[in-house]
Design an enzyme around this catalytic site. Structure first.
Site, mmCIF file in Angstrom:
data_model
loop_
_atom_site.group_PDB
_atom_site.id
_atom_site.type_symbol
_atom_site.label_atom_id
_atom_site.label_comp_id
_atom_site.label_asym_id
_atom_site.label_seq_id
_atom_site.Cartn_x
_atom_site.Cartn_y
_atom_site.Cartn_z
ATOM 1 N N LEU A 1 0.739 -1.296 -0.112
ATOM 2 C CA LEU A 1 0.162 0.084 0.211
ATOM 3 C C LEU A 1 1.158 1.178 -0.037
ATOM 4 O O LEU A 1 1.686 1.743 0.668
ATOM 5 C CB LEU A 1 -0.930 0.080 1.320
ATOM 6 C CG LEU A 1 -1.719 1.317 1.320
ATOM 7 C CD1 LEU A 1 -2.639 1.536 0.182
ATOM 8 C CD2 LEU A 1 -2.458 1.273 2.867
ATOM 9 N N ASP A 2 0.695 2.101 -1.092
ATOM 10 C CA ASP A 2 1.418 3.512 -0.902
ATOM 11 C C ASP A 2 3.077 3.286 -1.110
ATOM 12 O O ASP A 2 3.436 4.271 -0.326
ATOM 13 C CB ASP A 2 0.811 4.668 -0.178
ATOM 14 C CG ASP A 2 -0.707 4.722 -0.431
ATOM 15 O OD1 ASP A 2 -1.012 4.519 -1.410
ATOM 16 O OD2 ASP A 2 -1.340 5.000 0.713
ATOM 17 N N GLU A 3 3.401 2.089 -1.351
ATOM 18 C CA GLU A 3 4.876 1.877 -1.538
ATOM 19 C C GLU A 3 5.544 1.907 -2.660
ATOM 20 O O GLU A 3 6.952 1.691 -2.819
ATOM 21 C CB GLU A 3 5.127 0.627 -0.707
ATOM 22 C CG GLU A 3 4.914 0.743 1.032
ATOM 23 C CD GLU A 3 5.882 1.415 1.820
ATOM 24 O OE1 GLU A 3 6.983 1.895 1.097
ATOM 25 O OE2 GLU A 3 5.724 1.605 2.949
#
Length: 314
Positions: free
Chosen positions: A257-259
């Site tokens: 996630l969001d990485e």
């Protein structure tokens, strides 16, 4: 004027009126002596003029990156009338001839027609500012893209999309329907021959399977500086921390996630007088600019992925 002179004149006129074919070659490989010499020598031998060249040698990691914009004038072919077909044949010959050199240096490489519009599918939820910005930039020619479809889990942006004459698909997402919704997305990606998926404030987390399937082909905008303030309501998180800048991050999507690898970031100064709502408003411009930059650079062949990083050759 003799017949020979006439033929020479006609040949010169035909040569001067033929349109040059332009391509972008992007490559990366382990650093080694002679890469630039080999590539530029190949281009000279194949009648290519270098319009623009960007390169970067990452000495820490021992890796080399290069993006070259070239123009060439292929020999006339009696059976080819279309400029597009002539360019495609030129690209085919280039790929065939370049492959041994690429293999010698262990290169990852791509060749694209310069200025060619990439087929893009945009996903959006309720907030329409990033979508509206992308549609405007695409229509005005600022982005080298053709938006072939828009998918949303809400109906809020349907009228805007249809005003632009673009197919709109409402694909609701609930706990029990997420697998079916993602399957529908993949069908649309295949049906519309999509090259890039853009999440323009699409407020659903893609499954690991879907993110993996679209690795390197999906760009997301996160309304925060990653890795800070991940997940929901990042501006409210930023307010609680008393930030002095707000920003947005455009990145490739992966299973974390969001990485995903960061492509573009934008920043705006704020101060203690900004509440959460003011931070949200201030951040909208940064979101639009970061996302449009990322889409533009990706579609122009300027972004090269390496592990969890990107090199952007501008």
């Amino acid at each position: 004027m003799t017949t020979l002179q006439m033929n020479q004149t006609e040949a010169a006129i035909g040569s001067s009126t033929r349109t040059a074919v332009e391509h972008v070659l992007t490559l990366d490989c382990a650093e080694a002596p002679g890469i630039v010499h080999a590539v530029t020598g190949f281009l000279v031998d194949h009648g290519c003029d270098i319009v623009d060249n960007k390169q970067f040698g990452d000495r820490r990691r021992g890796h080399f990156f290069m993006r070259i914009h070239v123009a060439s004038e292929p020999a006339p072919e009696p059976d080819v009338e279309s400029e597009t077909e002539r360019a495609e044949r030129a690209a085919e010959r280039f790929r065939k001839d370049f492959a041994p050199l690429a293999e010698r240096f262990g290169m990852r490489w791509q060749l694209h027609r310069h200025g060619e519009k990439r087929r893009v599918l945009i996903m959006v939820s309720k907030f329409g500012h990033c979508l509206n910005d992308l549609l405007f930039r695409a229509a005005s020619g600022e982005l080298p893209v053709e938006v072939v479809a828009v998918v949303s889990n809400h109906l809020d942006q349907q009228s805007l999309v249809e005003w632009h004459g673009i197919p709109f698909f409402h694909v609701p997402v609930a706990a029990g329907t997420k697998p079916a919704a993602e399957q529908r997305l993949l069908e649309l990606v295949d049906d519309y021959d999509v090259e890039l998926v853009v999440l323009a404030r699409y407020m659903q987390v893609l499954s690991d399977e879907l993110a993996t399937r679209l690795t390197g082909r999906t760009i997301n905008i996160h309304h925060s500086f990653l890795p800070s303030f991940k997940g929901a309501k990042p501006y409210h998180q930023a307010y609680e921390r008393g930030v002095k800048t707000v920003g947005a991050t455009a990145h490739y999507v992966d299973s974390e996630l969001d990485e995903g690898p960061i492509i573009s970031q934008q920043v705006m100064e704020v101060d203690h007088t900004f509440g959460p709502e003011e931070l949200v408003a201030a951040g909208r411009d940064t979101e639009c600019k970061a996302l449009s930059n990322a889409v533009k650079w990706h579609c122009e062949g300027r972004v090269i992925l390496q592990d969890n990083r990107t090199v952007v050759l501008r």
